[in-house]
Design an enzyme around this catalytic site. Structure first.
Site, PDB file in Angstrom:
ATOM      1  N   SER A  73       1.215  -0.878  -0.243  1.00 29.56           N
ATOM      2  CA  SER A  73      -0.012  -0.116  -0.052  1.00 29.56           C
ATOM      3  C   SER A  73       0.710   1.149   0.448  1.00 29.56           C
ATOM      4  CB  SER A  73      -0.872   0.235   1.336  1.00 29.56           C
ATOM      5  OG  SER A  73      -1.194   1.707   0.946  1.00 29.56           O
ATOM      6  N   CYS A  74       0.026   2.723  -0.413  1.00 30.50           N
ATOM      7  CA  CYS A  74       1.169   3.588  -0.573  1.00 30.50           C
ATOM      8  C   CYS A  74      -0.335   5.125  -0.317  1.00 30.50           C
ATOM      9  CB  CYS A  74       1.475   3.726  -1.738  1.00 30.50           C
ATOM     10  SG  CYS A  74       0.612   3.877  -3.131  1.00 30.50           S
ATOM     11  N   LYS A  75      -0.178   5.987  -0.734  1.00 32.47           N
ATOM     12  CA  LYS A  75      -1.271   7.021  -0.387  1.00 32.47           C
ATOM     13  C   LYS A  75      -1.989   6.514  -1.502  1.00 32.47           C
ATOM     14  CE  LYS A  75      -1.960  11.230   0.081  1.00 32.47           C
ATOM     15  NZ  LYS A  75      -1.608  13.204  -0.429  1.00 32.47           N
ATOM     16  N   SER A 101      -5.477   2.066  -1.734  1.00 25.92           N
ATOM     17  CA  SER A 101      -4.324   2.414  -0.726  1.00 25.92           C
ATOM     18  C   SER A 101      -4.577   3.527   0.169  1.00 25.92           C
ATOM     19  CB  SER A 101      -2.890   2.888  -1.375  1.00 25.92           C
ATOM     20  OG  SER A 101      -2.428   2.253  -1.841  1.00 25.92           O
TER      21      SER A 101
END
Length: 111
Positions: A73-75, A101
């Site tokens: 996951s990230c932004k 995300s």
């Protein structure tokens, strides 16, 4: 791609891994996904090349096996996709990105 429901259910599956590849300052600004391990994208390859003992000391959890289920996951999903692809090039076979995300997580959590 991983779904919101899969990510939400991660704490109930101790054999699965959730990695957040955002930078530490982003986590401080927004918060963290439950049961996630933070390894910023620029450090990911180095982290997965650590010896097992060093990985556990650094990240507080055993290094994933080659066939462990991993979600990244990230932004907004871009770095998560790059992370999943990178991990696959290192030989890990069950890596996928959480497309929504943090952006989707935050919306669905109603924060």
């Amino acid at each position: 791609m991983a779904s919101y429901e899969e990510v939400k259910d991660i704490p109930n599956h101790p054999t699965k891994y959730l990695f957040d590849v955002r930078n530490k300052n982003e986590l401080e600004e927004t918060g963290v996904l439950p049961a996630s391990i933070n390894i910023p994208l620029p450090e990911l390859e180095k982290a997965f090349n650590l010896p097992d003992d060093d990985f556990k000391k650094t990240y507080g959890r055993a290094k994933p096996s080659i066939d462990a289920e991993m979600i990244f996951s990230c932004k907004a999903g871009g770095r998560a996709a790059r992370a999943a692809n990178l991990i696959k090039t290192l030989g890990f076979i069950n890596a996928k990105a959480y497309a929504g995300s943090w952006t989707e997580w935050e919306q669905k959590q109603g924060k």
